[in-house]
Scaffold this motif. Structure first.
Motif, PDB file in Angstrom:
ATOM      1  N   LEU A  91      63.604  41.350  58.594  1.00 29.86           N
ATOM      2  CA  LEU A  91      63.753  42.388  57.540  1.00 29.86           C
ATOM      3  C   LEU A  91      65.424  42.834  57.354  1.00 29.86           C
ATOM      4  O   LEU A  91      65.750  42.768  56.181  1.00 29.86           O
ATOM      5  N   ASN A  92      65.957  43.079  58.253  1.00 35.96           N
ATOM      6  CA  ASN A  92      67.190  43.369  58.403  1.00 35.96           C
ATOM      7  C   ASN A  92      68.174  42.338  57.905  1.00 35.96           C
ATOM      8  O   ASN A  92      68.739  42.696  56.991  1.00 35.96           O
ATOM      9  N   ASP A  93      67.888  41.275  58.584  1.00 35.26           N
ATOM     10  CA  ASP A  93      68.996  40.230  57.931  1.00 35.26           C
ATOM     11  C   ASP A  93      68.789  39.825  56.644  1.00 35.26           C
ATOM     12  O   ASP A  93      69.708  39.466  56.123  1.00 35.26           O
ATOM     13  N   ARG A  94      67.602  39.928  56.220  1.00 36.99           N
ATOM     14  CA  ARG A  94      67.528  39.368  54.809  1.00 36.99           C
ATOM     15  C   ARG A  94      67.831  40.213  53.798  1.00 36.99           C
ATOM     16  O   ARG A  94      68.302  40.163  52.829  1.00 36.99           O
ATOM     17  N   PHE A  95      67.318  41.607  53.877  1.00 40.38           N
ATOM     18  CA  PHE A  95      67.462  42.613  53.016  1.00 40.38           C
ATOM     19  C   PHE A  95      68.489  43.560  53.098  1.00 40.38           C
ATOM     20  O   PHE A  95      69.143  44.167  52.096  1.00 40.38           O
ATOM     21  N   PHE A  96      69.008  43.910  54.409  1.00 35.92           N
ATOM     22  CA  PHE A  96      69.744  45.067  54.688  1.00 35.92           C
ATOM     23  C   PHE A  96      71.213  44.399  54.903  1.00 35.92           C
ATOM     24  O   PHE A  96      72.073  44.583  54.145  1.00 35.92           O
ATOM     25  N   LEU A  97      71.287  43.331  55.847  1.00 44.86           N
ATOM     26  CA  LEU A  97      72.773  42.763  55.771  1.00 44.86           C
ATOM     27  C   LEU A  97      73.078  41.993  54.579  1.00 44.86           C
ATOM     28  O   LEU A  97      74.236  42.141  54.276  1.00 44.86           O
ATOM     29  N   ASN A  98      72.083  41.223  53.995  1.00 46.82           N
ATOM     30  CA  ASN A  98      72.540  40.496  52.795  1.00 46.82           C
ATOM     31  C   ASN A  98      73.145  41.381  51.600  1.00 46.82           C
ATOM     32  O   ASN A  98      74.040  41.145  51.007  1.00 46.82           O
ATOM     33  N   LEU A  99      72.357  42.736  51.462  1.00 45.14           N
ATOM     34  CA  LEU A  99      72.432  43.549  50.506  1.00 45.14           C
ATOM     35  C   LEU A  99      74.042  44.010  50.684  1.00 45.14           C
ATOM     36  O   LEU A  99      74.840  44.304  49.774  1.00 45.14           O
ATOM     37  N   LEU A 100      74.623  44.433  51.805  1.00 43.90           N
ATOM     38  CA  LEU A 100      75.823  44.944  52.167  1.00 43.90           C
ATOM     39  C   LEU A 100      76.950  43.796  52.057  1.00 43.90           C
ATOM     40  O   LEU A 100      77.876  44.095  51.519  1.00 43.90           O
ATOM     41  N   HIS A 101      76.568  42.632  52.356  1.00 44.81           N
ATOM     42  CA  HIS A 101      77.483  41.465  51.853  1.00 44.81           C
ATOM     43  C   HIS A 101      77.624  41.289  50.499  1.00 44.81           C
ATOM     44  O   HIS A 101      78.813  41.174  49.983  1.00 44.81           O
ATOM     45  N   THR A 102      76.598  41.457  49.524  1.00 42.67           N
ATOM     46  CA  THR A 102      76.655  41.136  48.346  1.00 42.67           C
ATOM     47  C   THR A 102      77.583  42.420  47.857  1.00 42.67           C
ATOM     48  O   THR A 102      78.418  42.082  46.907  1.00 42.67           O
ATOM     49  N   GLU A 103      77.323  43.606  48.116  1.00 40.48           N
ATOM     50  CA  GLU A 103      78.079  44.721  47.519  1.00 40.48           C
ATOM     51  C   GLU A 103      79.601  44.775  48.022  1.00 40.48           C
ATOM     52  O   GLU A 103      80.384  44.923  47.112  1.00 40.48           O
ATOM     53  N   ALA A 104      79.977  44.386  49.072  1.00 37.00           N
ATOM     54  CA  ALA A 104      81.327  43.866  49.327  1.00 37.00           C
ATOM     55  C   ALA A 104      81.874  42.926  48.465  1.00 37.00           C
ATOM     56  O   ALA A 104      83.120  43.039  48.117  1.00 37.00           O
ATOM     57  N   LYS A 105      81.289  41.882  48.357  1.00 34.78           N
ATOM     58  CA  LYS A 105      81.697  40.779  47.371  1.00 34.78           C
ATOM     59  C   LYS A 105      81.959  41.296  46.046  1.00 34.78           C
ATOM     60  O   LYS A 105      83.136  41.014  45.290  1.00 34.78           O
ATOM     61  N   VAL A 106      81.138  42.156  45.546  1.00 30.34           N
ATOM     62  CA  VAL A 106      81.227  42.659  44.116  1.00 30.34           C
ATOM     63  C   VAL A 106      82.407  43.549  44.021  1.00 30.34           C
ATOM     64  O   VAL A 106      83.246  43.524  43.015  1.00 30.34           O
TER      65      VAL A 106
END
Lengths: 115, 144
Positions: free
Chosen positions: A99-114
């Protein structure tokens, strides 16, 4: 992938019942050697302990234990006619990590990109 | 001496039926032998056995468990749903001269089970809104 969608669903379904969460709580506590609440068991909890703690008949407790066991959340150990249960930490860890890898880490990654 | 009704039904496949009924009742069978399984329920008080083989179609319209609250109906629905069994809702429906909340589920042999709570008596007989293949709903004026 640590957990497949099927595995995630199976674990989430097993955890989706308040009685089963109570059983997980009891087994988790019973597994700690420091303050054992079990009476008839040396390691892990047996059906009779859970039955007594939740004031439920054996056939009901067994039903919920089987659902938790099928999802890999509990270990079952047989000693003579007794079955002892302990929390399977490995399944819980894989579930949480997924859950962490899919939804938490991914989310942080996407936000960083934006940004 | 505890008085309990006893119901023994024929099933085509014992293993599949045990899987269905353990989810419906939320209990394990107390006895499983070749071709035979027994559920011993306290709530409702019922001695229910499965016998493999024989004719599974009899004069049964449907079977059901009356529970004490809507919460219990919803808990049964959750249990059946998470077991991958399809359920049909009929919340706040008027059926058999009573206002009820209920869910329906079908056994591997096609027996229809409802889990329901009666909320109030109703003046109208009412009719179940669920359409079954056989065409006989929960309450028809012919055979209800």
């Amino acid at each position: 992938m640590v957990c497949t969608n099927e595995q995630l669903s199976l674990i989430a379904k097993a955890l989706s019942d308040p009685i089963r969460l109570q059983i997980m709580d009891l087994v988790a506590k019973g597994s700690l050697n420091e303050t054992p609440i079990q009476k008839c068991c040396t390691k892990g909890m047996c059906v009779c302990d859970i039955q007594e703690a939740l004031d439920m008949k054996q056939s009901k407790v067994s039903y919920h234990l089987k659902e938790l066991k099928n999802a890999g959340l509990l270990y079952e150990r047989k000693e003579g006619k007794w079955h002892y249960y302990a929390v399977n930490q490995d399944t819980l860890e894989r579930f949480c990590r997924e859950l962490n890898d899919r939804f938490f880490l991914n989310l942080l990654h996407t936000e960083a990109k934006v940004e | 001496m505890i008085l309990k009704p006893h119901v023994a039904i024929n099933v085509r496949n014992l293993e599949q039926s045990i899987e269905f009924y353990r989810h419906l009742f939320g209990e394990e069978p107390v006895k499983v032998r070749p071709g035979y399984a027994k559920f011993d329920l306290d709530e409702p008080a019922l001695n229910f056995t499965l016998n493999e083989g024989g004719e599974v179609n009899g004069g049964i319209n449907h079977l059901g468990i009356q529970v004490g609250s809507t919460e219990e109906v919803l808990a049964a629905k959750e249990r059946l749903k998470s077991a991958g069994l399809a359920t049909f809702d009929e919340m706040d429906t008027t059926c058999c001269y009573a206002r009820q909340d209920k869910i329906w589920v079908t056994s591997p042999d096609g027996h229809r089970w409802e889990v329901f709570v009666v909320k109030a008596d109703a003046d109208q007989y009412g009719k179940s809104s669920v359409n079954f293949e056989s065409g006989s709903a929960c309450c028809t004026t012919n055979n209800g």
